[in-house]
Design an enzyme around this catalytic site. Structure first.
Site, PDB file in Angstrom:
ATOM      1  N   ASP A 177      29.525  46.997  43.132  1.00 11.52           N
ATOM      2  CA  ASP A 177      29.412  45.588  43.528  1.00 11.52           C
ATOM      3  C   ASP A 177      29.405  45.383  45.046  1.00 11.52           C
ATOM      4  O   ASP A 177      30.415  45.646  45.700  1.00 11.52           O
ATOM      5  CB  ASP A 177      30.574  44.776  42.956  1.00 11.52           C
ATOM      6  CG  ASP A 177      30.802  45.015  41.462  1.00 11.52           C
ATOM      7  OD1 ASP A 177      30.699  46.175  41.018  1.00 11.52           O
ATOM      8  OD2 ASP A 177      31.109  44.040  40.762  1.00 11.52           O
ATOM      9  N   GLU A 199      26.043  41.093  42.421  1.00 12.32           N
ATOM     10  CA  GLU A 199      26.417  39.751  41.952  1.00 12.32           C
ATOM     11  C   GLU A 199      27.404  39.039  42.869  1.00 12.32           C
ATOM     12  O   GLU A 199      27.627  37.848  42.731  1.00 12.32           O
ATOM     13  CB  GLU A 199      26.992  39.822  40.530  1.00 12.32           C
ATOM     14  CG  GLU A 199      28.309  40.549  40.468  1.00 12.32           C
ATOM     15  CD  GLU A 199      29.265  39.974  39.439  1.00 12.32           C
ATOM     16  OE1 GLU A 199      28.873  39.089  38.679  1.00 12.32           O
ATOM     17  OE2 GLU A 199      30.413  40.436  39.422  1.00 12.32           O
ATOM     18  N   ASN A 200      28.026  39.775  43.811  1.00 12.58           N
ATOM     19  CA  ASN A 200      28.955  39.156  44.768  1.00 12.58           C
ATOM     20  C   ASN A 200      28.428  39.230  46.205  1.00 12.58           C
ATOM     21  O   ASN A 200      29.187  39.053  47.156  1.00 12.58           O
ATOM     22  CB  ASN A 200      30.322  39.849  44.729  1.00 12.58           C
ATOM     23  CG  ASN A 200      30.921  39.884  43.339  1.00 12.58           C
ATOM     24  OD1 ASN A 200      31.121  40.949  42.777  1.00 12.58           O
ATOM     25  ND2 ASN A 200      31.191  38.725  42.780  1.00 12.58           N
ATOM     26  N   ASN A 229      28.912  38.496  35.690  1.00  5.07           N
ATOM     27  CA  ASN A 229      29.336  37.123  35.427  1.00  5.07           C
ATOM     28  C   ASN A 229      29.036  36.179  36.589  1.00  5.07           C
ATOM     29  O   ASN A 229      28.951  34.975  36.403  1.00  5.07           O
ATOM     30  CB  ASN A 229      30.833  37.092  35.096  1.00  5.07           C
ATOM     31  CG  ASN A 229      31.671  37.808  36.126  1.00  5.07           C
ATOM     32  OD1 ASN A 229      31.361  38.941  36.514  1.00  5.07           O
ATOM     33  ND2 ASN A 229      32.731  37.180  36.581  1.00  5.07           N
ATOM     34  N   HIS A 230      28.861  36.723  37.808  1.00  7.03           N
ATOM     35  CA  HIS A 230      28.572  35.867  38.971  1.00  7.03           C
ATOM     36  C   HIS A 230      27.079  35.762  39.273  1.00  7.03           C
ATOM     37  O   HIS A 230      26.710  35.186  40.297  1.00  7.03           O
ATOM     38  CB  HIS A 230      29.303  36.387  40.210  1.00  7.03           C
ATOM     39  CG  HIS A 230      30.773  36.114  40.185  1.00  7.03           C
ATOM     40  ND1 HIS A 230      31.302  34.839  40.268  1.00  7.03           N
ATOM     41  CD2 HIS A 230      31.839  36.940  40.057  1.00  7.03           C
ATOM     42  CE1 HIS A 230      32.621  34.903  40.214  1.00  7.03           C
ATOM     43  NE2 HIS A 230      32.976  36.170  40.071  1.00  7.03           N
ATOM     44  N   HIS A 240      29.178  45.871  33.019  1.00  5.57           N
ATOM     45  CA  HIS A 240      29.983  45.008  33.885  1.00  5.57           C
ATOM     46  C   HIS A 240      31.190  44.510  33.106  1.00  5.57           C
ATOM     47  O   HIS A 240      31.049  43.682  32.201  1.00  5.57           O
ATOM     48  CB  HIS A 240      29.105  43.846  34.353  1.00  5.57           C
ATOM     49  CG  HIS A 240      29.658  43.127  35.528  1.00  5.57           C
ATOM     50  ND1 HIS A 240      29.621  43.651  36.796  1.00  5.57           N
ATOM     51  CD2 HIS A 240      30.286  41.937  35.633  1.00  5.57           C
ATOM     52  CE1 HIS A 240      30.188  42.801  37.635  1.00  5.57           C
ATOM     53  NE2 HIS A 240      30.609  41.755  36.953  1.00  5.57           N
ATOM     54  N   HIS A 298      32.480  45.602  38.291  1.00  9.59           N
ATOM     55  CA  HIS A 298      33.251  44.351  38.190  1.00  9.59           C
ATOM     56  C   HIS A 298      34.678  44.443  38.702  1.00  9.59           C
ATOM     57  O   HIS A 298      35.170  43.473  39.262  1.00  9.59           O
ATOM     58  CB  HIS A 298      33.280  43.806  36.744  1.00  9.59           C
ATOM     59  CG  HIS A 298      34.068  42.538  36.595  1.00  9.59           C
ATOM     60  ND1 HIS A 298      33.646  41.316  37.108  1.00  9.59           N
ATOM     61  CD2 HIS A 298      35.269  42.279  36.003  1.00  9.59           C
ATOM     62  CE1 HIS A 298      34.549  40.382  36.823  1.00  9.59           C
ATOM     63  NE2 HIS A 298      35.546  40.936  36.162  1.00  9.59           N
ATOM     64  N   HIS A 319      35.848  46.296  41.134  1.00  6.70           N
ATOM     65  CA  HIS A 319      35.810  46.503  42.587  1.00  6.70           C
ATOM     66  C   HIS A 319      36.737  47.621  43.064  1.00  6.70           C
ATOM     67  O   HIS A 319      37.035  47.710  44.250  1.00  6.70           O
ATOM     68  CB  HIS A 319      36.125  45.202  43.350  1.00  6.70           C
ATOM     69  CG  HIS A 319      35.105  44.132  43.138  1.00  6.70           C
ATOM     70  ND1 HIS A 319      35.048  42.984  43.898  1.00  6.70           N
ATOM     71  CD2 HIS A 319      34.083  44.029  42.253  1.00  6.70           C
ATOM     72  CE1 HIS A 319      34.052  42.211  43.486  1.00  6.70           C
ATOM     73  NE2 HIS A 319      33.459  42.832  42.485  1.00  6.70           N
TER      74      HIS A 319
HETATM   75 FE   FE2 Z   1      31.869  40.523  38.090  1.00 12.65          FE
END
Ligand code: FE2
Length: 272
Positions: free
Chosen positions: A8, A39-40, A67-68, A154, A179, A181
């Site tokens: 990520d 996604e982040n 999810n992001h 994820h 996810h 991290h």
């Molecule tokens: Fe995530």
């Protein structure tokens, strides 16, 4: 084939370390194909087309989400038109974008990339254990027509990721978690030939709480008042990923190793 999966990418620190380190890594480690979870990437929440293009420019071939994915609404039409940017497969029917796509590398080798989301402590999407069956060939990647099959799972729970990986063992080149991290120290080749690491870790500033500045993150645990706004830590980032070497004759892994470059985490050697 030599494949690098980067975990990520969080905020500017994550983007900067990718742009700074990836071109040389790709060259020096003779990487054929790079997948990165982004996604982040946009200030911790979501991604924009500009950011994705910058990552492609730095040597990323395919971007995955989670999810992001949706946090920056401008990415939604981009997901429809740019096949190189995936969102998790197991969203309800009709969700924009796609969760898997086949790509061809510079030498004509076919690579299937799948992005899928776990469910424990996450949103209740469609069952990932079922959803993967629709896109994953039943035999080793090569028998399904691919030199490599890469799955970004994820999810939060180590148990769910591990169970999923064992279920598809022998049918994918790599199952790697994203996810949390935080990179896990369990890079291994499963008995059926699938490379696995429970979480790739993040590309971002580790002088943080999973990429976000420390103060507000601590306060959110100390107080039950309305949560303080979170923003990404902006110090020197670590590029965290997983390197897999596979046998093109089977599409299965022959070697897997964690990769850590820059920032606060102890670096890996990245020799072979
Ligand atoms: Fe995530």
């Amino acid at each position: 084939m030599r494949i690098l999966f980067c975990g990520d990418i969080v905020g500017k620190s994550g983007r900067d370390v990718m742009v700074r380190e990836l071109p040389a890594l790709r060259r020096n480690m003779k990487i054929d194909f790079v997948v990165a979870n982004a996604e982040n990437a946009a200030h911790g929440f979501g991604m924009t087309e500009k950011i994705c293009l910058e990552l492609f420019e730095s040597g990323v071939d395919v971007i995955t989400g989670g999810n992001h994915t949706w946090d920056k609404a401008e990415i939604i039409p981009v997901l429809e038109r740019d096949k190189r940017i995936l969102r998790p497969l197991n969203y309800p029917a009709g969700t924009p974008g796609r969760g898997s796509c086949a790509f061809t590398d510079g030498r004509g080798r076919r690579i299937l990339v799948v992005n899928i989301m776990a469910r424990l402590f996450m949103e209740l999407l469609d069952d990932p254990f079922q959803a993967i069956q629709d896109v994953l060939p039943l035999a080793a990647p090569k028998h399904g027509g691919f030199e490599a099959v890469l799955i970004d799972l994820h999810g939060e729970a180590t148990s769910e990721k591990m169970a999923f990986a064992h279920m598809v063992d022998g049918r994918a080149t790599l199952v790697v978690g994203t996810h949390t991290h935080v990179p896990t120290a369990d890079a291994m080749i499963l008995t059926g030939g699938t490379a696995y690491q429970t979480d790739a870790g993040m590309c971002g500033d580790y002088d943080s709480v999973i990429g976000m500045t420390k103060g507000p993150s601590i306060n959110n645990f100390l107080r039950k008042m309305p949560r303080q706004r979170m923003s990404p830590a902006d110090g020197d980032g670590t590029l965290c990923g997983v390197l897999v070497e596979s046998d093109d004759r089977t599409g299965l892994a022959v070697k897997v190793a964690p990769v850590r470059v820059g920032g606060r985490l102890s670096p890996t050697e990245n020799g072979a």
